[in-house]
Enzyme design. Structure first.
Site, PDB file in Angstrom:
ATOM      1  N   ASN A  45       0.831  -1.204   0.000  1.00 44.17           N
ATOM      2  CA  ASN A  45       0.000   0.000   0.000  1.00 44.17           C
ATOM      3  C   ASN A  45       0.866   1.255   0.000  1.00 44.17           C
ATOM      4  OD1 ASN A  45      -2.115  -1.786   0.160  1.00 44.17           O
ATOM      5  ND2 ASN A  45      -2.356  -1.578   2.383  1.00 44.17           N
ATOM      6  N   HIS A  80       5.855  -0.498  -2.764  1.00 44.08           N
ATOM      7  CA  HIS A  80       5.381   0.236  -3.945  1.00 44.08           C
ATOM      8  C   HIS A  80       5.468   1.746  -3.740  1.00 44.08           C
ATOM      9  CE1 HIS A  80       2.860  -3.567  -4.998  1.00 44.08           C
ATOM     10  NE2 HIS A  80       4.146  -3.724  -5.224  1.00 44.08           N
ATOM     11  N   CYS A  85      10.877  14.506  -8.168  1.00 43.41           N
ATOM     12  CA  CYS A  85      10.933  15.393  -9.342  1.00 43.41           C
ATOM     13  C   CYS A  85      11.224  14.573 -10.597  1.00 43.41           C
ATOM     14  CB  CYS A  85      12.027  16.451  -9.159  1.00 43.41           C
ATOM     15  SG  CYS A  85      12.058  17.650 -10.512  1.00 43.41           S
TER      16      CYS A  85
HETATM   17  C1  BV8 Z   1       8.592  -5.194 -11.278  1.00 44.58           C
HETATM   18  C2  BV8 Z   1       1.287   1.510  -7.222  1.00 44.58           C
HETATM   19  C3  BV8 Z   1      10.821  -5.825 -11.837  1.00 44.58           C
HETATM   20  C4  BV8 Z   1       1.234   2.102  -8.547  1.00 44.58           C
HETATM   21  C5  BV8 Z   1       1.293  -0.859  -7.669  1.00 44.58           C
HETATM   22  C6  BV8 Z   1       3.131  -7.519 -17.836  1.00 44.58           C
HETATM   23  C7  BV8 Z   1       3.475  -6.231 -18.211  1.00 44.58           C
HETATM   24  C8  BV8 Z   1       4.153  -5.365 -17.329  1.00 44.58           C
HETATM   25  C9  BV8 Z   1       4.521  -5.831 -16.056  1.00 44.58           C
HETATM   26  C10 BV8 Z   1       4.162  -7.120 -15.691  1.00 44.58           C
HETATM   27  C11 BV8 Z   1       3.465  -7.965 -16.571  1.00 44.58           C
HETATM   28  N1  BV8 Z   1       3.235  -9.138 -15.928  1.00 44.58           N
HETATM   29  C12 BV8 Z   1       3.747  -9.083 -14.673  1.00 44.58           C
HETATM   30  C13 BV8 Z   1       4.331  -7.876 -14.518  1.00 44.58           C
HETATM   31  C14 BV8 Z   1       5.018  -7.417 -13.308  1.00 44.58           C
HETATM   32  C15 BV8 Z   1       4.124  -6.379 -12.639  1.00 44.58           C
HETATM   33  C16 BV8 Z   1       2.843  -7.037 -12.148  1.00 44.58           C
HETATM   34  O1  BV8 Z   1       2.838  -7.751 -11.171  1.00 44.58           O
HETATM   35  N2  BV8 Z   1       1.740  -6.759 -12.866  1.00 44.58           N
HETATM   36  C17 BV8 Z   1       0.474  -7.346 -12.475  1.00 44.58           C
HETATM   37  C18 BV8 Z   1      -0.640  -6.381 -12.872  1.00 44.58           C
HETATM   38  C19 BV8 Z   1       0.333  -8.692 -13.181  1.00 44.58           C
HETATM   39  N3  BV8 Z   1       4.876  -5.887 -11.530  1.00 44.58           N
HETATM   40  C20 BV8 Z   1       5.631  -4.791 -11.699  1.00 44.58           C
HETATM   41  O2  BV8 Z   1       5.698  -4.126 -12.703  1.00 44.58           O
HETATM   42  C21 BV8 Z   1       6.467  -4.427 -10.480  1.00 44.58           C
HETATM   43  N4  BV8 Z   1       7.814  -4.188 -10.845  1.00 44.58           N
HETATM   44  O3  BV8 Z   1       8.171  -6.308 -11.462  1.00 44.58           O
HETATM   45  O4  BV8 Z   1       9.904  -4.808 -11.495  1.00 44.58           O
HETATM   46  C22 BV8 Z   1      11.343  -6.457 -10.584  1.00 44.58           C
HETATM   47  C23 BV8 Z   1      11.390  -7.862 -10.518  1.00 44.58           C
HETATM   48  C24 BV8 Z   1      11.930  -8.472  -9.393  1.00 44.58           C
HETATM   49  C25 BV8 Z   1      12.412  -7.700  -8.334  1.00 44.58           C
HETATM   50  C26 BV8 Z   1      12.306  -6.314  -8.401  1.00 44.58           C
HETATM   51  C27 BV8 Z   1      11.770  -5.683  -9.527  1.00 44.58           C
HETATM   52  C28 BV8 Z   1       5.921  -3.165  -9.876  1.00 44.58           C
HETATM   53  C29 BV8 Z   1       4.677  -3.509  -9.111  1.00 44.58           C
HETATM   54  C30 BV8 Z   1       4.189  -2.251  -8.426  1.00 44.58           C
HETATM   55  C31 BV8 Z   1       2.977  -1.783  -9.121  1.00 44.58           C
HETATM   56  N5  BV8 Z   1       2.383  -0.717  -8.347  1.00 44.58           N
HETATM   57  N6  BV8 Z   1       0.739   0.180  -7.086  1.00 44.58           N
HETATM   58  C32 BV8 Z   1       0.419   1.508  -9.604  1.00 44.58           C
HETATM   59  O5  BV8 Z   1      -0.623   0.868  -9.313  1.00 44.58           O
HETATM   60  O6  BV8 Z   1       0.824   1.680 -10.753  1.00 44.58           O
HETATM   61  S1  BV8 Z   1       0.549  -2.364  -7.510  1.00 44.58           S
HETATM   62  C33 BV8 Z   1      -1.137  -2.313  -7.198  1.00 44.58           C
HETATM   63  O7  BV8 Z   1      -1.534  -3.655  -6.884  1.00 44.58           O
HETATM   64  C34 BV8 Z   1      -1.614  -1.621  -5.947  1.00 44.58           C
HETATM   65  O8  BV8 Z   1      -0.902  -0.528  -5.592  1.00 44.58           O
HETATM   66  C35 BV8 Z   1      -1.517  -2.668  -4.838  1.00 44.58           C
HETATM   67  O9  BV8 Z   1      -0.491  -2.302  -3.972  1.00 44.58           O
HETATM   68  C36 BV8 Z   1      -1.090  -3.877  -5.587  1.00 44.58           C
HETATM   69  C37 BV8 Z   1      -1.557  -5.193  -5.051  1.00 44.58           C
HETATM   70  O10 BV8 Z   1      -2.962  -5.190  -4.957  1.00 44.58           O
HETATM   71  P1  BV8 Z   1      -3.615  -5.625  -3.545  1.00 44.58           P
HETATM   72  O11 BV8 Z   1      -3.014  -4.784  -2.488  1.00 44.58           O
HETATM   73  O12 BV8 Z   1      -3.519  -7.094  -3.385  1.00 44.58           O
HETATM   74  O13 BV8 Z   1      -5.104  -5.144  -3.734  1.00 44.58           O
HETATM   75  P2  BV8 Z   1      -6.294  -5.895  -4.473  1.00 44.58           P
HETATM   76  O14 BV8 Z   1      -7.404  -4.921  -4.638  1.00 44.58           O
HETATM   77  O15 BV8 Z   1      -5.751  -6.611  -5.671  1.00 44.58           O
HETATM   78  O16 BV8 Z   1      -6.752  -7.013  -3.410  1.00 44.58           O
HETATM   79  C38 BV8 Z   1      -7.332  -6.615  -2.171  1.00 44.58           C
HETATM   80  C39 BV8 Z   1      -7.588  -7.895  -1.378  1.00 44.58           C
HETATM   81  O17 BV8 Z   1      -8.096  -7.541  -0.087  1.00 44.58           O
HETATM   82  C40 BV8 Z   1      -8.629  -8.794  -2.034  1.00 44.58           C
HETATM   83  O18 BV8 Z   1      -8.128 -10.131  -2.047  1.00 44.58           O
HETATM   84  C41 BV8 Z   1      -9.841  -8.696  -1.088  1.00 44.58           C
HETATM   85  O19 BV8 Z   1     -10.547  -9.924  -0.996  1.00 44.58           O
HETATM   86  C42 BV8 Z   1      -9.188  -8.393   0.239  1.00 44.58           C
HETATM   87  N7  BV8 Z   1     -10.006  -7.635   1.190  1.00 44.58           N
HETATM   88  C43 BV8 Z   1     -10.854  -6.614   0.918  1.00 44.58           C
HETATM   89  N8  BV8 Z   1     -11.395  -6.150   2.078  1.00 44.58           N
HETATM   90  C44 BV8 Z   1     -10.850  -6.892   3.084  1.00 44.58           C
HETATM   91  C45 BV8 Z   1      -9.970  -7.846   2.529  1.00 44.58           C
HETATM   92  N9  BV8 Z   1      -9.296  -8.732   3.278  1.00 44.58           N
HETATM   93  C46 BV8 Z   1      -9.486  -8.699   4.615  1.00 44.58           C
HETATM   94  N10 BV8 Z   1     -10.302  -7.803   5.237  1.00 44.58           N
HETATM   95  C47 BV8 Z   1     -10.999  -6.899   4.504  1.00 44.58           C
HETATM   96  N11 BV8 Z   1     -11.822  -6.004   5.135  1.00 44.58           N
HETATM   97 ZN    ZN Z   2      13.108  19.416  -9.440  1.00 44.32          ZN
END
Ligand code: BV8
Ligand code: ZN
Length: 246
Positions: free
Chosen positions: A101, A118, A126
């Site tokens: 988060n 993240h 900047c």
């Molecule tokens: C990386 C910020 C290399 C900004 C986020 C194809 C193309 C391009 C990239 C990729 C690809 N395939 C895979 C990738 C890698 C990609 C990725 O994972 N993509 C996904 C979409 C498949 N990852 C990246 O690009 C990452 N960088 O890989 O760099 C690397 C490799 C190795 C080591 C280092 C580096 C960068 C990932 C960061 C992305 N940024 N956020 C933005 O969104 O752009 S991620 C985004 O999803 C959110 O910010 C959040 O943090 C994150 C995860 O989501 P969740 O937190 O799980 O939220 P969600 O809604 O999904 O689920 C909520 C859950 O809560 C549910 O299960 C629900 O049931 C539950 N819930 C709800 N209420 C409750 C509850 N549980 C309990 N109690 C409740 N009350």
């Molecule tokens: Zn600046």
């Protein structure tokens, strides 16, 4: 792999038995505070897939206004909502938090050992590579008009939220620290995450490989994509985590 069981956290992880507890948190712990989630019913990306598409690094710098609307908006709502009871339990127990988060609620609850995989919407960076300014983003006060991009106080250029976009790598020190944390954990709690985004979710199998008991706390009973968990505690973490304190 043994079929995971659905239990109460206190049944499988009596509090006194574990000394290196690590929590990997996702949007669900903040949903418990009244913020939205990203995927699943009512999720931000579910409702606005075009907005999710704009959250990619290859959309920079054209998407910077949208980044402030989305991530600045989440931090503003978090400041108004305040941390959930689940955030407060983790703070009270001094659990080491690795969070996906960007809303700052773990720190607002008093957690001091927080790794923000993240990034944070409470910080700004900047876009001018010659400048390199990074500092707190000023989100208090009335929200600016949609699409507003705050100017860099150092060079007057454009600031972006200091949030890791899809396609961007995580801060290497943060990622290294997260891996070291889970390698020494004896209890790994995944709280409110859909286990969809990598590399964050790789931390759970890493913890398991190093002998940690891995427990998934989620309101949703469907198994996440990866299922390295020993057990699932199904329910609102706002209720299931405080019960652990009883
Ligand atoms: C990386 C910020 C290399 C900004 C986020 C194809 C193309 C391009 C990239 C990729 C690809 N395939 C895979 C990738 C890698 C990609 C990725 O994972 N993509 C996904 C979409 C498949 N990852 C990246 O690009 C990452 N960088 O890989 O760099 C690397 C490799 C190795 C080591 C280092 C580096 C960068 C990932 C960061 C992305 N940024 N956020 C933005 O969104 O752009 S991620 C985004 O999803 C959110 O910010 C959040 O943090 C994150 C995860 O989501 P969740 O937190 O799980 O939220 P969600 O809604 O999904 O689920 C909520 C859950 O809560 C549910 O299960 C629900 O049931 C539950 N819930 C709800 N209420 C409750 C509850 N549980 C309990 N109690 C409740 N009350
Ligand atoms: Zn600046």
């Amino acid at each position: 792999m043994r079929e995971p069981t659905h239990v109460d956290l206190a049944d499988i992880a009596p509090r006194g038995r574990f000394h290196n507890v690590v929590a990997l948190t996702g949007a669900g712990i903040s949903a418990a505070a009244g913020l939205g989630t990203f995927r699943g019913a009512g999720g931000l990306w579910t409702a606005q897939p075009d907005v999710e598409a704009a959250m990619h690094a290859h959309e920079l710098p054209g998407n910077v206004p949208a980044l402030w609307d989305v991530w600045g908006g989440i931090r503003r709502r978090a400041l108004m909502a305040g941390p959930s009871a689940a955030h407060q339990v983790l703070a009270e127990l001094g659990v080491r938090v690795i969070t996906q988060n960007i809303d700052g609620l773990h720190q607002d609850a008093g957690s001091t050992d927080v790794l923000e995989l993240h990034g944070s919407a409470g910080r700004a960076a900047c876009l001018n590579p010659a400048c390199g300014y990074r500092g707190r983003s000023d989100l208090a006060g009335p929200p600016p008009p949609p699409g507003h991009v705050p100017p860099c106080p150092a060079c007057g250029g454009q600031l972006r939220p200091d949030v890791v976009l899809f396609g961007e790598t995580l801060d290497p020190h943060t990622w290294q620290a997260a891996q070291e944390a889970v390698e020494h954990a004896d209890l790994m709690l995944a709280i409110g995450t859909s286990a969809f985004v990598t590399p964050a979710i790789w931390l759970v199998p890493m913890a398991r490989d190093h002998g940690a008991l891995c427990v998934n706390l989620n309101v949703d009973d469907s198994l996440p994509r990866l299922d390295p968990f020993h057990a699932h505690v199904i329910g609102d973490c706002q209720e299931t985590l405080p019960r652990w304190l009883e």
